[in-house]
Motif scaffolding. Structure first.
Motif, PDB file in Angstrom:
ATOM      1  N   MET A 290      53.951  94.072  40.682  1.00  0.00           N
ATOM      2  CA  MET A 290      55.286  93.502  40.834  1.00  0.00           C
ATOM      3  C   MET A 290      56.349  94.404  40.184  1.00  0.00           C
ATOM      4  SD  MET A 290      55.147  90.785  42.617  1.00  0.00           S
ATOM      5  CE  MET A 290      56.733  90.088  42.227  1.00  0.00           C
ATOM      6  N   LYS A 291      55.987  94.983  39.031  1.00  0.00           N
ATOM      7  CA  LYS A 291      56.941  95.863  38.362  1.00  0.00           C
ATOM      8  C   LYS A 291      57.246  97.098  39.204  1.00  0.00           C
ATOM      9  CE  LYS A 291      55.824  94.516  33.616  1.00  0.00           C
ATOM     10  NZ  LYS A 291      55.332  94.987  32.290  1.00  0.00           N
ATOM     11  N   LYS A 292      56.183  97.620  39.855  1.00  0.00           N
ATOM     12  CA  LYS A 292      56.390  98.785  40.709  1.00  0.00           C
ATOM     13  C   LYS A 292      57.282  98.448  41.892  1.00  0.00           C
ATOM     14  CE  LYS A 292      52.083 101.206  39.606  1.00  0.00           C
ATOM     15  NZ  LYS A 292      50.811 101.765  40.154  1.00  0.00           N
ATOM     16  N   ILE A 293      57.071  97.237  42.451  1.00  0.00           N
ATOM     17  CA  ILE A 293      57.905  96.808  43.584  1.00  0.00           C
ATOM     18  C   ILE A 293      59.359  96.653  43.159  1.00  0.00           C
ATOM     19  CG2 ILE A 293      58.318  94.954  45.227  1.00  0.00           C
ATOM     20  CD1 ILE A 293      55.311  94.463  45.281  1.00  0.00           C
ATOM     21  N   LYS A 294      59.573  96.041  41.984  1.00  0.00           N
ATOM     22  CA  LYS A 294      60.939  95.870  41.489  1.00  0.00           C
ATOM     23  C   LYS A 294      61.585  97.215  41.186  1.00  0.00           C
ATOM     24  CE  LYS A 294      60.331  91.244  39.514  1.00  0.00           C
ATOM     25  NZ  LYS A 294      60.369  90.430  38.271  1.00  0.00           N
ATOM     26  N   ALA A 295      60.796  98.137  40.620  1.00  0.00           N
ATOM     27  CA  ALA A 295      61.340  99.461  40.317  1.00  0.00           C
ATOM     28  C   ALA A 295      61.712 100.208  41.594  1.00  0.00           C
ATOM     29  CB  ALA A 295      60.317 100.265  39.513  1.00  0.00           C
ATOM     30  N   ALA A 296      60.845 100.092  42.611  1.00  0.00           N
ATOM     31  CA  ALA A 296      61.136 100.739  43.886  1.00  0.00           C
ATOM     32  C   ALA A 296      62.393 100.149  44.527  1.00  0.00           C
ATOM     33  CB  ALA A 296      59.949 100.606  44.829  1.00  0.00           C
ATOM     34  N   GLY A 297      62.514  98.816  44.446  1.00  0.00           N
ATOM     35  CA  GLY A 297      63.712  98.168  44.991  1.00  0.00           C
ATOM     36  C   GLY A 297      64.967  98.588  44.252  1.00  0.00           C
ATOM     37  N   LEU A 298      64.857  98.750  42.919  1.00  0.00           N
ATOM     38  CA  LEU A 298      66.007  99.188  42.127  1.00  0.00           C
ATOM     39  C   LEU A 298      66.418 100.607  42.502  1.00  0.00           C
ATOM     40  CD1 LEU A 298      67.984  98.574  39.848  1.00  0.00           C
ATOM     41  CD2 LEU A 298      66.287  99.448  38.223  1.00  0.00           C
TER      42      LEU A 298
ATOM     43  N   VAL B 212      65.973 102.031  45.407  1.00  0.00           N
ATOM     44  CA  VAL B 212      66.607 101.961  46.728  1.00  0.00           C
ATOM     45  C   VAL B 212      68.049 101.485  46.603  1.00  0.00           C
ATOM     46  CG1 VAL B 212      66.574 100.795  48.952  1.00  0.00           C
ATOM     47  CG2 VAL B 212      64.440 101.621  47.963  1.00  0.00           C
ATOM     48  N   GLN B 213      68.265 100.440  45.792  1.00  0.00           N
ATOM     49  CA  GLN B 213      69.622  99.909  45.619  1.00  0.00           C
ATOM     50  C   GLN B 213      70.549 100.944  44.986  1.00  0.00           C
ATOM     51  OE1 GLN B 213      70.714  97.032  46.766  1.00  0.00           O
ATOM     52  NE2 GLN B 213      68.689  96.441  47.535  1.00  0.00           N
ATOM     53  N   LEU B 214      70.053 101.666  43.980  1.00  0.00           N
ATOM     54  CA  LEU B 214      70.871 102.693  43.343  1.00  0.00           C
ATOM     55  C   LEU B 214      71.187 103.828  44.308  1.00  0.00           C
ATOM     56  CD1 LEU B 214      69.199 102.910  39.801  1.00  0.00           C
ATOM     57  CD2 LEU B 214      71.417 101.899  40.395  1.00  0.00           C
ATOM     58  N   THR B 215      70.208 104.184  45.139  1.00  0.00           N
ATOM     59  CA  THR B 215      70.438 105.231  46.132  1.00  0.00           C
ATOM     60  C   THR B 215      71.507 104.815  47.134  1.00  0.00           C
ATOM     61  OG1 THR B 215      68.131 105.940  45.920  1.00  0.00           O
ATOM     62  CG2 THR B 215      69.339 106.690  47.866  1.00  0.00           C
ATOM     63  N   LEU B 216      71.394 103.582  47.616  1.00  0.00           N
ATOM     64  CA  LEU B 216      72.398 103.079  48.565  1.00  0.00           C
ATOM     65  C   LEU B 216      73.768 102.979  47.921  1.00  0.00           C
ATOM     66  CD1 LEU B 216      70.326 100.257  50.339  1.00  0.00           C
ATOM     67  CD2 LEU B 216      70.939 102.502  51.248  1.00  0.00           C
ATOM     68  N   LEU B 217      73.810 102.585  46.636  1.00  0.00           N
ATOM     69  CA  LEU B 217      75.093 102.493  45.931  1.00  0.00           C
ATOM     70  C   LEU B 217      75.726 103.872  45.799  1.00  0.00           C
ATOM     71  CD1 LEU B 217      77.169 100.855  44.350  1.00  0.00           C
ATOM     72  CD2 LEU B 217      75.760 101.187  42.298  1.00  0.00           C
ATOM     73  N   CYS B 218      74.923 104.876  45.448  1.00  0.00           N
ATOM     74  CA  CYS B 218      75.442 106.240  45.329  1.00  0.00           C
ATOM     75  C   CYS B 218      75.953 106.749  46.677  1.00  0.00           C
ATOM     76  CB  CYS B 218      74.356 107.168  44.784  1.00  0.00           C
ATOM     77  SG  CYS B 218      73.891 106.829  43.075  1.00  0.00           S
TER      78      CYS B 218
END
Length: 276
Positions: A1-9, A11-17
């Motif tokens: 679950m931590k890996k999934i949350k980290a991967a999602g984070l 992705v979100q940071l990449t999209l924000l940038c």
């Protein structure tokens, strides 16, 4: 679950940038369009204040140029081209995906080539044709070129969505005596509305921002578009940056409005295409 949350984070940071990177030029233009010339060159990243705030650029654009005429030309060309692309593109996509006839795949391949080969490669031939048709310095010439430019992509995208419509739905309508035109306009088009919005947004931006064909086919003052009209403020030695930035700001507004209106349909179309 931590890996999934980290991967999602990530992705979100990449999209924000990416979002910040894409919006930065637009924000920079809007900010500097309401500043004095000195304020633009002293600190282009700073927000306007009491000393640097000025609307002189907008006054110059509206007083010293036919900006409203250029804006109307761009709006007319874009709306007519967009209507023709969506109408003919959807009808062609319906024909290619629904009816099997000799040359079906060949025609689809021909349209695919239209996506791969830039239309600007045929500028000389297009110019010769427009001259023979006596359409130089007319908005009709731009409409015809942009319609031909946007049709291949529209057909390819819409045909994929139309192919996903259940056959049972169309057969049921035919059994009830519904004609093909009614099936297309009353059943198919409402179901592929997200795809139509996606094509509309992707088609409008290149047409609205194009400088190449207005410069070649319609350079007259009465047929100039917004993008071409901005060039009168750009000189070889002196450029009126207040007027340039103000006119660009006014030109950006329709694109932003259209995106706000169709943003939900655009996201639905993109996500549906990704899932399919």
């Amino acid at each position: 679950m931590k890996k999934i949350k980290a991967a999602g984070l990530v992705v979100q940071l990449t999209l924000l940038c990416y979002t910040l990177l894409a919006l930065f030029p637009i924000v920079l233009i809007l900010i500097n369009s309401v500043k004095t010339r000195a304020g633009i060159f002293d600190d282009p990243l700073a927000l306007p204040n009491s000393d640097t705030f000025s609307l002189i650029g907008f006054h110059k654009v509206l007083a010293k140029s036919d900006f409203l005429l250029y804006f109307g030309n761009s709006l007319t060309v874009t709306l007519i081209s967009l209507t023709l692309i969506l109408l003919f593109g959807a009808m062609a996509a319906w024909a290619l995906s629904e009816y099997k006839f000799r040359g079906n795949r060949l025609l689809a391949l021909f349209l695919a080539i239209g996506i791969m080969v830039p239309i600007r490669l045929g500028t000389v031939s297009i110019l010769e044709l427009i001259v023979k048709l006596d359409l130089i310095n007319t908005l009709t010439a731009l409409v015809l070129v942009y319609t031909a430019q946007g049709l291949p992509l529209a057909v390819m995208i819409l045909s994929e969505f139309i192919a996903q419509v259940p056959k049972e739905l169309k057969e049921a309508a035919r059994c009830d005596g519904v004609g093909e035109f009614k099936i297309f306009f009353q059943i198919i088009l409402p179901l592929i509305r997200p795809a139509v919005a996606t094509v509309a947004v992707f088609t409008m931006i290149p047409v609205w921002n194009d400088l190449w064909f207005p410069l070649i086919l319609a350079p007259d003052d009465s047929t100039k578009t917004v993008t071409l009209g901005v060039q009168q403020f750009i000189g070889q030695y002196v450029t009126d940056w207040n007027a340039v930035l103000a006119s660009l700001s006014l030109a950006v507004i329709p694109v932003l409005i259209m995106y706000v209106i169709f943003s939900r349909q655009l996201i639905r179309g993109l996500t549906s295409g990704a899932v399919k």
